[in-house]
Write an enzyme that holds these catalytic residues in place. Structure first.
Site, PDB file in Angstrom:
ATOM      1  N   GLY A   1     -24.677 -21.061 -21.858  1.00 25.78           N
ATOM      2  CA  GLY A   1     -24.169 -21.358 -20.522  1.00 25.78           C
ATOM      3  C   GLY A   1     -25.041 -22.315 -19.725  1.00 25.78           C
TER       4      GLY A   1
ATOM      5  N   SER B   1     -23.656 -23.388 -25.659  1.00 28.33           N
ATOM      6  CA  SER B   1     -23.179 -24.684 -25.161  1.00 28.33           C
ATOM      7  C   SER B   1     -22.532 -25.556 -26.239  1.00 28.33           C
ATOM      8  CB  SER B   1     -24.311 -25.443 -24.455  1.00 28.33           C
ATOM      9  OG  SER B   1     -24.794 -24.688 -23.357  1.00 28.33           O
TER      10      SER B   1
ATOM     11  N   GLU C   1     -27.669 -17.288 -31.351  1.00 26.78           N
ATOM     12  CA  GLU C   1     -27.451 -17.864 -30.031  1.00 26.78           C
ATOM     13  C   GLU C   1     -28.762 -17.882 -29.259  1.00 26.78           C
ATOM     14  OE1 GLU C   1     -23.106 -17.441 -28.753  1.00 26.78           O
ATOM     15  OE2 GLU C   1     -24.053 -15.519 -28.343  1.00 26.78           O
TER      16      GLU C   1
ATOM     17  N   HIS D   1     -24.388  -9.124 -27.974  1.00 22.77           N
ATOM     18  CA  HIS D   1     -24.486 -10.410 -27.273  1.00 22.77           C
ATOM     19  C   HIS D   1     -25.689 -10.371 -26.327  1.00 22.77           C
ATOM     20  CE1 HIS D   1     -23.624 -13.726 -24.587  1.00 22.77           C
ATOM     21  NE2 HIS D   1     -22.873 -14.215 -25.555  1.00 22.77           N
TER      22      HIS D   1
ATOM     23  N   ASN E   1     -15.584 -16.593 -27.001  1.00 23.45           N
ATOM     24  CA  ASN E   1     -15.952 -15.398 -26.255  1.00 23.45           C
ATOM     25  C   ASN E   1     -15.576 -15.648 -24.797  1.00 23.45           C
ATOM     26  OD1 ASN E   1     -17.233 -13.313 -24.935  1.00 23.45           O
ATOM     27  ND2 ASN E   1     -19.316 -13.956 -25.461  1.00 23.45           N
TER      28      ASN E   1
ATOM     29  N   LYS F   1     -15.755 -13.668 -22.334  1.00 25.72           N
ATOM     30  CA  LYS F   1     -16.617 -12.945 -21.385  1.00 25.72           C
ATOM     31  C   LYS F   1     -15.777 -12.276 -20.284  1.00 25.72           C
ATOM     32  CE  LYS F   1     -20.374 -15.956 -22.689  1.00 25.72           C
ATOM     33  NZ  LYS F   1     -21.598 -16.660 -22.347  1.00 25.72           N
TER      34      LYS F   1
ATOM     35  N   GLU G   1     -26.081 -11.263 -23.398  1.00 20.98           N
ATOM     36  CA  GLU G   1     -25.797 -10.780 -22.038  1.00 20.98           C
ATOM     37  C   GLU G   1     -25.755  -9.252 -22.012  1.00 20.98           C
ATOM     38  OE1 GLU G   1     -22.360 -13.225 -21.464  1.00 20.98           O
ATOM     39  OE2 GLU G   1     -23.673 -14.975 -21.415  1.00 20.98           O
TER      40      GLU G   1
HETATM   41  P1  PGA Z   1     -21.644 -20.859 -23.959  1.00 16.36           P
HETATM   42  O1  PGA Z   1     -21.731 -19.320 -24.382  1.00 16.36           O
HETATM   43  O2  PGA Z   1     -20.845 -21.563 -25.019  1.00 16.36           O
HETATM   44  O3  PGA Z   1     -20.977 -20.851 -22.612  1.00 16.36           O
HETATM   45  O4  PGA Z   1     -23.053 -21.373 -23.907  1.00 16.36           O
HETATM   46  C1  PGA Z   1     -21.930 -18.954 -25.713  1.00 16.36           C
HETATM   47  C2  PGA Z   1     -21.924 -17.450 -25.835  1.00 16.36           C
HETATM   48  O5  PGA Z   1     -22.449 -16.764 -24.950  1.00 16.36           O
HETATM   49  O6  PGA Z   1     -21.388 -16.904 -26.808  1.00 16.36           O
END
Ligand code: PGA
Length: 252
Positions: A175, A215, A169, A97, A11, A13, A99
């Site tokens: 992140g 992560s 997740e 997601h 992803n 983003k 976010e």
């Molecule tokens: P990350 O993000 O691997 O940077 O933790 C995962 C995601 O948001 O899909």
């Protein structure tokens, strides 16, 4: 047990200009050209989707959208429809997601509509769910996921959801560099599979791919993937670099 092909998804983003995205995709294509037995997907920003689709055409990499709107067309400023994603060459779409839930008012109800629209158009939906740190500390992990799954998949029959992918997740692991341990992730994935058995049936529950996200890195992917109910990874930060992401794709 059903034979579930692992899926490693990136992803991207809100990162990368079109030329940066095409360069990363091209590098990735070379790096993973001889990789078999794993499905690979990358989700660039909207402006780069078409160019990335062109760049990976005919390779073993599929492209996904990071979101979609449920209508086919209309006066919906700023939105992209499922048919538009298919039109440029997308095969997958990430839906719900954390976010989007956190910053853009995504709800379980909108997730439900988006999944319906994706399926109707032939896109593979990757439905994201996960608990926050406070919810985990309050012992609410399973009840939060229960609600997200039941509302997100409300009104569907198992037959409608043949391609469904779920991405677990934990919000506290996205992140942050804090990965759930493989045992913590497996515990949740197993719970989700039993929940799917309860809502639908066991055959369906065994066939759904459940990815872990939060992560994921080359250093922890093998351990996570060794768990019986973890069928892949949704990778954010570590998917932005083709060499690092390729190492995750080659987790075996
Ligand atoms: P990350 O993000 O691997 O940077 O933790 C995962 C995601 O948001 O899909």
């Amino acid at each position: 047990m059903a034979n579930r092909t692992p899926l490693i998804a990136g992803n991207w983003k809100m990162y990368k200009t079109v030329s940066e995205a095409v360069e990363t995709a091209g590098q990735l294509k070379k790096n993973v050209a001889d990789t078999a037995g794993v499905d690979i997907m990358i989700a660039p920003t909207f402006t780069a989707i078409a160019a990335v689709c062109d760049s990976v055409k005919g390779s073993n990499i599929d492209v996904g959208g990071q979101d979609l709107f449920w209508e086919t067309e209309g006066a919906y400023t700023g939105q992209l429809s499922p048919t538009m994603l298919v039109d440029v060459g997308c095969r997958y779409v990430i839906i719900g997601h954390s976010e989007r839930r956190q910053y853009f008012a995504e709800t379980d109800e909108s997730v439900n509509k988006k999944i319906a629209a994706a399926i109707k158009t032939g896109l593979i939906p990757v439905m994201c769910i996960g608990e926050s740190e406070n919810q985990r500390e309050a012992g609410q992990t399973f009840s939060v996921l229960d609600k997200q799954v039941k509302k997100g998949l409300k009104g569907f029959f198992a037959d409608d959801l043949k391609t469904l992918v779920i991405a677990y997740e934990p919000v506290w692991a996205i992140g942050t560099g804090k990965t759930a341990t493989s045992t913590q992730a497996q515990e949740v994935h197993q719970y989700l599979r039993s929940l799917l058995t309860e809502i639908f049936d066991q055959t369906f529950a065994q066939s759904v791919r459940i990815l872990y996200g939060g992560s994921v890195k080359p250093e922890n992917v093998s351990e996570l993937m060794s768990m019986p109910d973890i069928d892949g990874a949704l990778v954010g930060g570590a998917s932005l670099n083709a060499d690092i992401f390729s190492k995750i794709v080659r987790f075996q």
